[in-house]
Design an enzyme around this catalytic site. Structure first.
Site, mmCIF file in Angstrom:
data_model
loop_
_atom_site.group_PDB
_atom_site.id
_atom_site.type_symbol
_atom_site.label_atom_id
_atom_site.label_comp_id
_atom_site.label_asym_id
_atom_site.label_seq_id
_atom_site.Cartn_x
_atom_site.Cartn_y
_atom_site.Cartn_z
ATOM 1 N N SER A 79 -11.601 30.156 30.962
ATOM 2 C CA SER A 79 -11.965 31.451 31.180
ATOM 3 C C SER A 79 -13.406 31.845 30.982
ATOM 4 O O SER A 79 -13.458 32.868 30.161
ATOM 5 C CB SER A 79 -10.957 32.357 30.286
ATOM 6 O OG SER A 79 -9.579 32.060 30.995
ATOM 7 N N TYR A 111 1.324 24.310 33.781
ATOM 8 C CA TYR A 111 1.022 25.195 35.216
ATOM 9 C C TYR A 111 1.920 25.121 36.341
ATOM 10 O O TYR A 111 2.115 23.993 37.009
ATOM 11 C CB TYR A 111 -0.265 24.866 35.647
ATOM 12 C CG TYR A 111 -1.686 25.050 34.491
ATOM 13 C CD1 TYR A 111 -1.388 25.571 33.471
ATOM 14 C CD2 TYR A 111 -2.783 24.430 34.672
ATOM 15 C CE1 TYR A 111 -2.591 25.794 32.435
ATOM 16 C CE2 TYR A 111 -3.959 24.438 33.629
ATOM 17 C CZ TYR A 111 -3.889 25.149 32.870
ATOM 18 O OH TYR A 111 -4.495 25.222 31.637
ATOM 19 N N GLY A 119 -14.323 35.618 31.854
ATOM 20 C CA GLY A 119 -13.526 36.444 31.095
ATOM 21 C C GLY A 119 -12.374 36.900 31.927
ATOM 22 O O GLY A 119 -12.146 38.158 32.152
#
Length: 330
Positions: A201, A56, A204
């Site tokens: 997630s 990241y 979504g």
């Protein structure tokens, strides 16, 4: 009422924090000052499971957490990952034993800690038997550098093979109403083996938090521009599902994000979520109803509305999909 849940024997709030968007993926990251403020606010609110990765921001995210939370290290369960390699335009996966052992040292230094609670292989390295990679991870547990081993985006078969070498504490995979792949096998395999399932997630990619309406409004470098569900053919169909979902949230007196998280938590007591955000108001919203039990009839209604048959488009394009070991629907 939803209660605290376990990862490797440690009780955590079922809503954790995915830290990726503080460094990468969804447009321009926030300033360092704001990110530090957000991370400390997270701990103040009761977030006690923070998830990062070496990839990241190419180390930026781990460095940020180390700097922001060094004095509060005992207040949270720390998870990070290794395995994805980006070298200019080249992207691959490297989980060779020697790579695993080199990467953990780099992560420990960036995070300014001597111990990582949960260390994941971020993706399956198909060139290395999973048993060999797990052997290296087991060595790190014995050395006290990590507390537990995790797998990310790996199949039930891979999980069982890995677990036979050394206990796997957690499997992390994308899971929400609109990404149901874990229901094929991994969710049940985790339950059978006593492994925590960590849903990334879970709203979504922001869709089920009412965070995406007009694709043209997203920054040029936003990762969602590369995902098939957001293209010109699929997005209008998916947006219609979002509108119906938002109406159910309003009827139930919760925000769309809170409804989405409650649905994921309802999938089993071994399930936790790590929604990501670069917004302090969204951070506060996500955890505000962490203990809300989703009524069964509402869960059934949501299941019928948004599922693998009603969502248009695959979650990844063909290049990224090649790195994914998780089972796929036909």
């Amino acid at each position: 009422m939803v209660g605290r849940r376990q990862i490797n024997g440690r009780a955590v709030n079922p809503v954790g924090l995915g830290c990726m968007s503080l460094s990468w993926a969804y447009g321009t990251p926030p300033s360092e000052d704001y990110a530090v403020q957000l991370l400390n606010r997270a701990l103040d609110l009761g977030y006690d499971h923070l998830d990062t990765a070496n990839i990241y921001g190419l180390g930026h995210n781990e460095t940020l957490l180390g700097k922001a939370l060094k004095g509060r290290r005992q207040e949270f369960f720390l998870a990070t990952k290794m395995g994805i390699v980006v070298d200019g335009p080249r992207r691959g996966v490297d989980c060779k034993p020697e790579t695993i052992k080199a990467c953990v040292e780099q992560s420990l230094e960036r995070l300014q800690t001597d111990h990582i609670d949960l260390y994941y292989m971020h993706r399956r390295d198909f060139s290395v038997p999973i048993e060999e990679s797990m052997g290296a991870m087991a060595d790190l547990v014995k050395a006290g550098k990590i507390g537990a081993v995790g797998l990310s985006e790996m199949s039930a078969d891979t999980l069982r093979r890995a677990h036979a070498v050394h206990p796997v504490a957690a499997v992390q995979t994308e899971y929400s109403l609109w990404t149901r792949n874990p229901e094929i096998a991994v969710l049940d395999a985790c339950r059978d083996l006593g492994v925590t399932f960590v849903a990334f997630s879970p709203v979504g990619r922001g869709v089920l938090a009412n965070g995406v309406r007009d694709m043209a409004a997203l920054p040029d470098k936003d990762l969602r521009h590369t995902m098939p569900r957001f293209n010109a053919d699929n997005w209008p169909k998916n947006l219609a599902l979002v509108d119906a979902f938002n109406a159910i949230a309003a009827r139930e007196g919760v925000t769309p994000a809170q409804l989405s998280l409650a649905w994921v938590h309802s999938r089993g007591d071994h399930v936790v979520t790590i929604p990501g955000t670069a917004s302090i108001p969204h951070l506060e919203e996500n955890i505000a109803r962490w203990d809300w039990d989703l009524p069964a009839h509402v869960a059934d209604e949501l299941d019928s509305l948004i599922n693998q048959h009603t969502v248009a488009g695959p979650r990844y394009g063909p290049v990224i999909q090649q790195t994914i070991d998780t089972e796929e629907f036909a």
